[in-house]
Motif scaffolding. Structure first.
Motif, PDB file in Angstrom:
ATOM      1  N   GLY A  58     -46.440  11.729 -26.895  1.00 44.84           N
ATOM      2  CA  GLY A  58     -45.179  10.999 -26.824  1.00 44.84           C
ATOM      3  C   GLY A  58     -43.923  11.843 -26.940  1.00 44.84           C
ATOM      4  O   GLY A  58     -42.834  11.300 -26.982  1.00 44.84           O
ATOM      5  N   ALA A  59     -44.051  13.153 -26.982  1.00 43.97           N
ATOM      6  CA  ALA A  59     -42.867  14.008 -27.111  1.00 43.97           C
ATOM      7  C   ALA A  59     -42.320  14.355 -25.732  1.00 43.97           C
ATOM      8  O   ALA A  59     -43.072  14.578 -24.785  1.00 43.97           O
ATOM      9  CB  ALA A  59     -43.217  15.285 -27.865  1.00 43.97           C
ATOM     10  N   LYS A  60     -40.999  14.360 -25.630  1.00 46.84           N
ATOM     11  CA  LYS A  60     -40.329  14.703 -24.377  1.00 46.84           C
ATOM     12  C   LYS A  60     -39.104  15.545 -24.672  1.00 46.84           C
ATOM     13  O   LYS A  60     -38.456  15.374 -25.693  1.00 46.84           O
ATOM     14  CB  LYS A  60     -39.885  13.456 -23.624  1.00 46.84           C
ATOM     15  CG  LYS A  60     -41.014  12.643 -23.041  1.00 46.84           C
ATOM     16  CD  LYS A  60     -40.470  11.460 -22.281  1.00 46.84           C
ATOM     17  CE  LYS A  60     -41.546  10.457 -21.993  1.00 46.84           C
ATOM     18  NZ  LYS A  60     -42.127  10.519 -20.718  1.00 46.84           N
ATOM     19  N   VAL A  61     -38.802  16.446 -23.735  1.00 42.64           N
ATOM     20  CA  VAL A  61     -37.583  17.243 -23.805  1.00 42.64           C
ATOM     21  C   VAL A  61     -36.816  16.968 -22.527  1.00 42.64           C
ATOM     22  O   VAL A  61     -37.371  17.060 -21.432  1.00 42.64           O
ATOM     23  CB  VAL A  61     -37.895  18.748 -23.943  1.00 42.64           C
ATOM     24  CG1 VAL A  61     -36.636  19.571 -23.867  1.00 42.64           C
ATOM     25  CG2 VAL A  61     -38.623  19.019 -25.247  1.00 42.64           C
ATOM     26  N   SER A  62     -35.550  16.575 -22.651  1.00 42.19           N
ATOM     27  CA  SER A  62     -34.752  16.269 -21.472  1.00 42.19           C
ATOM     28  C   SER A  62     -33.655  17.304 -21.311  1.00 42.19           C
ATOM     29  O   SER A  62     -33.210  17.922 -22.268  1.00 42.19           O
ATOM     30  CB  SER A  62     -34.144  14.865 -21.588  1.00 42.19           C
ATOM     31  OG  SER A  62     -33.398  14.758 -22.778  1.00 42.19           O
ATOM     32  N   GLY A  63     -33.241  17.466 -20.051  1.00 38.31           N
ATOM     33  CA  GLY A  63     -32.204  18.442 -19.757  1.00 38.31           C
ATOM     34  C   GLY A  63     -31.481  18.099 -18.476  1.00 38.31           C
ATOM     35  O   GLY A  63     -31.840  17.143 -17.772  1.00 38.31           O
ATOM     36  N   VAL A  64     -30.446  18.891 -18.158  1.00 36.11           N
ATOM     37  CA  VAL A  64     -29.644  18.714 -16.958  1.00 36.11           C
ATOM     38  C   VAL A  64     -29.631  20.040 -16.206  1.00 36.11           C
ATOM     39  O   VAL A  64     -29.433  21.098 -16.817  1.00 36.11           O
ATOM     40  CB  VAL A  64     -28.198  18.291 -17.318  1.00 36.11           C
ATOM     41  CG1 VAL A  64     -27.334  18.224 -16.082  1.00 36.11           C
ATOM     42  CG2 VAL A  64     -28.202  16.960 -18.046  1.00 36.11           C
ATOM     43  N   GLU A  99     -29.796  23.051 -18.958  1.00 38.14           N
ATOM     44  CA  GLU A  99     -29.245  22.882 -20.298  1.00 38.14           C
ATOM     45  C   GLU A  99     -30.012  21.761 -20.993  1.00 38.14           C
ATOM     46  O   GLU A  99     -30.123  20.653 -20.443  1.00 38.14           O
ATOM     47  CB  GLU A  99     -27.759  22.559 -20.259  1.00 38.14           C
ATOM     48  CG  GLU A  99     -27.149  22.432 -21.641  1.00 38.14           C
ATOM     49  CD  GLU A  99     -25.653  22.180 -21.617  1.00 38.14           C
ATOM     50  OE1 GLU A  99     -25.084  22.058 -22.708  1.00 38.14           O
ATOM     51  OE2 GLU A  99     -25.065  22.096 -20.527  1.00 38.14           O
ATOM     52  N   ILE A 100     -30.523  22.031 -22.157  1.00 38.85           N
ATOM     53  CA  ILE A 100     -31.317  21.052 -22.913  1.00 38.85           C
ATOM     54  C   ILE A 100     -30.372  20.048 -23.568  1.00 38.85           C
ATOM     55  O   ILE A 100     -29.451  20.430 -24.283  1.00 38.85           O
ATOM     56  CB  ILE A 100     -32.193  21.753 -23.973  1.00 38.85           C
ATOM     57  CG1 ILE A 100     -33.103  22.802 -23.324  1.00 38.85           C
ATOM     58  CG2 ILE A 100     -33.006  20.741 -24.753  1.00 38.85           C
ATOM     59  CD1 ILE A 100     -34.047  22.262 -22.292  1.00 38.85           C
ATOM     60  N   THR A 101     -30.613  18.757 -23.287  1.00 37.83           N
ATOM     61  CA  THR A 101     -29.741  17.714 -23.829  1.00 37.83           C
ATOM     62  C   THR A 101     -30.389  16.900 -24.943  1.00 37.83           C
ATOM     63  O   THR A 101     -29.672  16.289 -25.743  1.00 37.83           O
ATOM     64  CB  THR A 101     -29.294  16.754 -22.721  1.00 37.83           C
ATOM     65  OG1 THR A 101     -30.448  16.206 -22.089  1.00 37.83           O
ATOM     66  CG2 THR A 101     -28.451  17.483 -21.687  1.00 37.83           C
ATOM     67  N   GLY A 102     -31.707  16.866 -25.001  1.00 36.05           N
ATOM     68  CA  GLY A 102     -32.334  16.068 -26.038  1.00 36.05           C
ATOM     69  C   GLY A 102     -33.788  16.404 -26.248  1.00 36.05           C
ATOM     70  O   GLY A 102     -34.495  16.771 -25.313  1.00 36.05           O
ATOM     71  N   ILE A 103     -34.245  16.279 -27.503  1.00 34.57           N
ATOM     72  CA  ILE A 103     -35.654  16.470 -27.848  1.00 34.57           C
ATOM     73  C   ILE A 103     -36.072  15.225 -28.613  1.00 34.57           C
ATOM     74  O   ILE A 103     -35.476  14.885 -29.646  1.00 34.57           O
ATOM     75  CB  ILE A 103     -35.855  17.723 -28.726  1.00 34.57           C
ATOM     76  CG1 ILE A 103     -35.411  18.970 -27.950  1.00 34.57           C
ATOM     77  CG2 ILE A 103     -37.303  17.855 -29.163  1.00 34.57           C
ATOM     78  CD1 ILE A 103     -35.392  20.227 -28.782  1.00 34.57           C
ATOM     79  N   SER A 104     -37.072  14.529 -28.091  1.00 31.18           N
ATOM     80  CA  SER A 104     -37.534  13.316 -28.769  1.00 31.18           C
ATOM     81  C   SER A 104     -39.027  13.441 -29.065  1.00 31.18           C
ATOM     82  O   SER A 104     -39.786  13.931 -28.243  1.00 31.18           O
ATOM     83  CB  SER A 104     -37.266  12.079 -27.923  1.00 31.18           C
ATOM     84  OG  SER A 104     -38.016  12.115 -26.740  1.00 31.18           O
TER      85      SER A 104
END
Length: 105
Positions: A58-64, A99-104
């Motif tokens: 369930g872990a995700k890393v989001s970026g732009v 660019e990393i915007t979030g780590i959930s």
């Protein structure tokens, strides 16, 4: 929200944090587009670190995507002594800057 993570993309592993920019293997996403990394190997730091077996569920890393480009030129030179064999070749590896915007988790 966690502060650090280790992700896998393009056959390599990267330690990332929110707000960090990194160059990875070229992705088929246009500049300004969002990317999401599902292959997360570790989330958190210190005592609160969650290590996956092999991935954290369930872990995700989001970026732009910020830019696309090509790395500096590397010279590949092959040589065999006494055989009159010489080959000179150049290589520039394409990359995507994210660019990393979030780590959930």
């Amino acid at each position: 929200m966690s502060d650090q993570a280790i992700i896998k993309t393009g056959g390599k592993q990267y330690r990332v944090a929110v707000g960090e920019k990194l160059r990875i293997e070229k992705l088929p996403t246009e500049v300004g587009g969002a990317v999401e990394f599902d292959e997360v190997l570790l989330v958190g730091a210190g005592e609160k670190a969650r290590v996956g077996t092999p991935l954290v569920e369930g872990a995700k890393v989001s970026g732009v995507v910020k830019a696309h480009g090509r790395g500096k030129k590397l010279i590949v030179y092959k040589f065999r002594r006494r055989k009159n064999y010489r080959r000179k070749n150049g290589h520039r590896q394409p990359y995507t800057e994210v660019e990393i915007t979030g780590i959930s988790a």
